[in-house]
Design a protein around this motif. Sequence first.
Motif, PDB file in Angstrom:
ATOM      1  N   PHE A   1      34.847 -90.247  66.348  1.00 38.39           N
ATOM      2  CA  PHE A   1      34.177 -90.472  67.500  1.00 38.39           C
ATOM      3  C   PHE A   1      32.722 -90.963  67.128  1.00 38.39           C
ATOM      4  CE2 PHE A   1      36.514 -86.592  68.023  1.00 38.39           C
ATOM      5  CZ  PHE A   1      37.559 -86.981  68.818  1.00 38.39           C
ATOM      6  N   TRP A   2      31.994 -91.804  68.044  1.00 40.40           N
ATOM      7  CA  TRP A   2      30.860 -92.227  67.880  1.00 40.40           C
ATOM      8  C   TRP A   2      29.839 -91.483  68.233  1.00 40.40           C
ATOM      9  CZ3 TRP A   2      31.947 -97.995  70.323  1.00 40.40           C
ATOM     10  CH2 TRP A   2      32.485 -98.677  69.165  1.00 40.40           C
ATOM     11  N   SER A   3      28.583 -91.517  67.775  1.00 45.27           N
ATOM     12  CA  SER A   3      27.395 -90.645  68.166  1.00 45.27           C
ATOM     13  C   SER A   3      27.161 -91.171  69.409  1.00 45.27           C
ATOM     14  CB  SER A   3      26.380 -90.682  67.205  1.00 45.27           C
ATOM     15  OG  SER A   3      25.887 -92.003  67.367  1.00 45.27           O
ATOM     16  N   GLU A   4      26.571 -90.249  70.361  1.00 43.20           N
ATOM     17  CA  GLU A   4      26.125 -90.434  71.880  1.00 43.20           C
ATOM     18  C   GLU A   4      25.035 -91.853  71.892  1.00 43.20           C
ATOM     19  OE1 GLU A   4      26.277 -89.717  75.992  1.00 43.20           O
ATOM     20  OE2 GLU A   4      27.367 -89.283  74.078  1.00 43.20           O
ATOM     21  N   PRO A   5      24.160 -92.190  71.009  1.00 43.95           N
ATOM     22  CA  PRO A   5      23.365 -93.367  71.185  1.00 43.95           C
ATOM     23  C   PRO A   5      24.352 -94.645  70.923  1.00 43.95           C
ATOM     24  CG  PRO A   5      22.218 -91.900  69.792  1.00 43.95           C
ATOM     25  CD  PRO A   5      23.369 -91.199  69.852  1.00 43.95           C
ATOM     26  N   ILE A   6      25.293 -94.558  69.969  1.00 49.09           N
ATOM     27  CA  ILE A   6      26.094 -95.694  69.712  1.00 49.09           C
ATOM     28  C   ILE A   6      26.935 -96.189  71.009  1.00 49.09           C
ATOM     29  CG2 ILE A   6      27.910 -96.909  68.456  1.00 49.09           C
ATOM     30  CD1 ILE A   6      26.683 -95.477  65.866  1.00 49.09           C
ATOM     31  N   GLU A   7      27.447 -94.924  71.579  1.00 53.67           N
ATOM     32  CA  GLU A   7      28.320 -95.206  72.880  1.00 53.67           C
ATOM     33  C   GLU A   7      27.474 -95.821  73.885  1.00 53.67           C
ATOM     34  OE1 GLU A   7      31.614 -91.653  72.377  1.00 53.67           O
ATOM     35  OE2 GLU A   7      30.125 -91.260  73.481  1.00 53.67           O
ATOM     36  N   ILE A   8      26.339 -95.304  74.291  1.00 49.19           N
ATOM     37  CA  ILE A   8      25.355 -96.023  74.974  1.00 49.19           C
ATOM     38  C   ILE A   8      25.355 -97.302  74.977  1.00 49.19           C
ATOM     39  CG2 ILE A   8      23.030 -95.794  75.950  1.00 49.19           C
ATOM     40  CD1 ILE A   8      22.963 -92.746  75.556  1.00 49.19           C
ATOM     41  N   LEU A   9      24.679 -97.746  73.677  1.00 49.38           N
ATOM     42  CA  LEU A   9      24.709 -98.968  73.225  1.00 49.38           C
ATOM     43  C   LEU A   9      25.953 -99.936  73.673  1.00 49.38           C
ATOM     44  CD1 LEU A   9      23.286-101.286  71.991  1.00 49.38           C
ATOM     45  CD2 LEU A   9      23.874-100.689  69.788  1.00 49.38           C
ATOM     46  N   TRP A  10      27.159 -99.276  73.165  1.00 53.33           N
ATOM     47  CA  TRP A  10      28.304 -99.873  73.291  1.00 53.33           C
ATOM     48  C   TRP A  10      28.580-100.523  75.105  1.00 53.33           C
ATOM     49  CZ3 TRP A  10      33.160-101.856  71.698  1.00 53.33           C
ATOM     50  CH2 TRP A  10      34.039-101.637  72.259  1.00 53.33           C
ATOM     51  N   ILE A  11      28.223 -99.295  75.788  1.00 50.72           N
ATOM     52  CA  ILE A  11      28.408 -99.228  77.456  1.00 50.72           C
ATOM     53  C   ILE A  11      27.357-100.339  77.652  1.00 50.72           C
ATOM     54  CG2 ILE A  11      28.174 -98.108  79.493  1.00 50.72           C
ATOM     55  CD1 ILE A  11      29.156 -95.496  78.003  1.00 50.72           C
ATOM     56  N   VAL A  12      26.270-100.276  77.148  1.00 51.00           N
ATOM     57  CA  VAL A  12      25.060-101.350  77.906  1.00 51.00           C
ATOM     58  C   VAL A  12      25.580-102.594  77.409  1.00 51.00           C
ATOM     59  CG1 VAL A  12      22.815-102.025  77.452  1.00 51.00           C
ATOM     60  CG2 VAL A  12      23.457 -99.607  77.858  1.00 51.00           C
ATOM     61  N   SER A  13      26.019-102.903  76.554  1.00 52.92           N
ATOM     62  CA  SER A  13      26.462-104.336  75.808  1.00 52.92           C
ATOM     63  C   SER A  13      27.448-104.914  76.838  1.00 52.92           C
ATOM     64  CB  SER A  13      27.254-104.052  74.346  1.00 52.92           C
ATOM     65  OG  SER A  13      26.183-103.587  73.524  1.00 52.92           O
ATOM     66  N   TRP A  14      28.477-103.896  77.210  1.00 51.94           N
ATOM     67  CA  TRP A  14      29.451-104.616  78.039  1.00 51.94           C
ATOM     68  C   TRP A  14      29.107-104.901  79.465  1.00 51.94           C
ATOM     69  CZ3 TRP A  14      33.924-106.790  76.328  1.00 51.94           C
ATOM     70  CH2 TRP A  14      34.335-106.401  75.020  1.00 51.94           C
ATOM     71  N   ALA A  15      27.999-103.795  79.882  1.00 54.46           N
ATOM     72  CA  ALA A  15      27.368-104.239  81.241  1.00 54.46           C
ATOM     73  C   ALA A  15      26.482-105.546  81.154  1.00 54.46           C
ATOM     74  CB  ALA A  15      26.293-102.915  81.466  1.00 54.46           C
TER      75      ALA A  15
END
Length: 651
Positions: free
Chosen positions: A310-324
Amino acid sequence: MPLSTSSELGGLVLAGISVTGLVLGSRQLGYLESFELAVYDAMVRMRSNANADPRLLIVAITEADLRTQKQLPIPDRVYAKALSQLQHHQPRTIGLDIFRDIPIEPGHAALTKELRRSNVIAIHFLGNTPEEAIPAPSPVSANRIGFSDLMTDTDGVIRRNLMFVSEGAVESVSFSTRLAMHYLNQSGDRLPNGHFVLGKATFSPLKSNSGGYQRIDAGGEQILLNYRSAQSPAEVVTLNQVLQNQVNPALIKDRIVLIGSTALSVKDLFFTPFSPAKTANPKMPGVVIHAQMLSQTLTAAMEGRSLFWFWSEPIEILWIVSWAIAGGLIAGWIQRPFILALAGTGLLLLLLGAGYGLFLYHAWVPIAAPAIAAIAVGSFTIIHQMQYARQQQQIVMKLLGQQTSPEIASALWNSRDRLLQSGMLAGQTLTVTILFIDIRNFSGISEQHSPEVMMGWLNEYMGSMTQAVHHHHGIVNKFMGDGLMAVFGVPVPRLTIAEIAADARQTVACAIEMGDRLQTLNQDWQQRGLPVVQMRAGIYTGTVMAGSLGGKNRLEYAVIGDSVNIAARLEACQKDKQLDLCRILIARETLNHLQEQFRVEAWGHLQLRGRQSLVEVFQVLGYADLSNQSSQLDQPQPELYRDRLITEDPN
């Protein structure tokens, strides 16, 4: 409509950040977990099933086995016989997924003897409270006992493998983990960070927010369960087949044999990610789930197969923001609804493809959250743009009112991004044709009638004249008492000479139509006892500056330039020299564009009021070819008529 101002773009960015923050906050609170789990289950079902694990064999106790025994619970002698039969074929390990904490005669002594064998692993049940706990059979030593508790998510689905549970200094090992340890003849190593090493694999425990999870109970040491198959991960034989010695010895030798119930009546059944795709018997027996866990552990320990990561929480947030951001950009820059729908669908498919591709490499990354963020930000962008467009439309209508034709309104609206800046129509230099009209001797008429009568009469006149302007694709720029100013060629720039010429011809045709309309109005007014009048028109083609004029509280669309003054002076030129119902005066600059479609009379070079230079003036007498006037006006002509003057003797 792409935003053209930094303030609008900045506002949209801030709003997008707020929407994305709302999605992230909802995810943090666990509101999106069910969506992530649904996507996870779908990806599990999409994978192809692996072949049966050659290290395992399941002995299933079916409904037919229960009917054959004709006694419930099954007595100990049956299990003793089954264990003895299996031991003849030299299994490496036998796991008994059956609670035998109390004797069930006959045959308890025989079963006790079989349970003392060093390769037999039994189960106990931890439960949530001491009252729920079920101990293992007393003959089995502690290093041959594993708990059979299964960890379910909030929706009752089993997606996790609970490997260890610690209560103080006492550590309990799961049934599948204990079987794997015995099969490998290893107890494994515990690392200081809580990781567990067995063979080639390092098992990293789940956190409460691993992958699509956000608020799970991460107690004990759990891993994400990687199902081997939607059905059974191993070969399956029945209890009756074992008792009757009908099982191929090759299926038993050196394997781990799990014995457990698959009968529906025993109710040792659980929901799995495969359940939604099954109409009949959607649940999976507990013994099969233990086999799934065991197969995953052995495959990782012996073959080095990757466990879920699994990714770390900051990377997951960056992933979500990128798609947004991607969703917002698509919604912001693609204007055609069909293309926007295709692009939005493509974006979501790309997200699903990327998430599924990572899943095939044993990575579980958020998919529902970025999809929701992309849709939310994209939808908000569309709504924001619609509101912005309505505001622009209000500005346009405030400036131009209802004084334009549908064709001009449509062209203006399609070009709003270029025309509107900071809530105003930006000033631009245009080549247009100006039309001024005025009623002859209006002051004298006003003296003879009351204001109420004059207001109604004047509204009839202006309404009819405005219709003529709209019919010829012009804009009524302003009303001036009994006068009217119309502009042809705004606000969308005319880029070719042919377009400018077409505007000039439409303007002259409009003035002629106004004369025809006035004749009809006069006939009606005469019958009603209202004033009968004449009118004058002045037309000039030239360069102007057009745009918004005024301040915040009062704003109007203005056309400024010497061309406007000349058109006004042409209308007022030699007021007493009028024989026709509608006198139309134009300048050479307009005549050059008429292309012999109208009959004109030269008045010569005249000194207009307020101007030093002379203007060559002509009076329009009508169409040159009445039978073809409509088709001629509809077809713009690229050539300019510059040198030849068409005149007609009025006598």
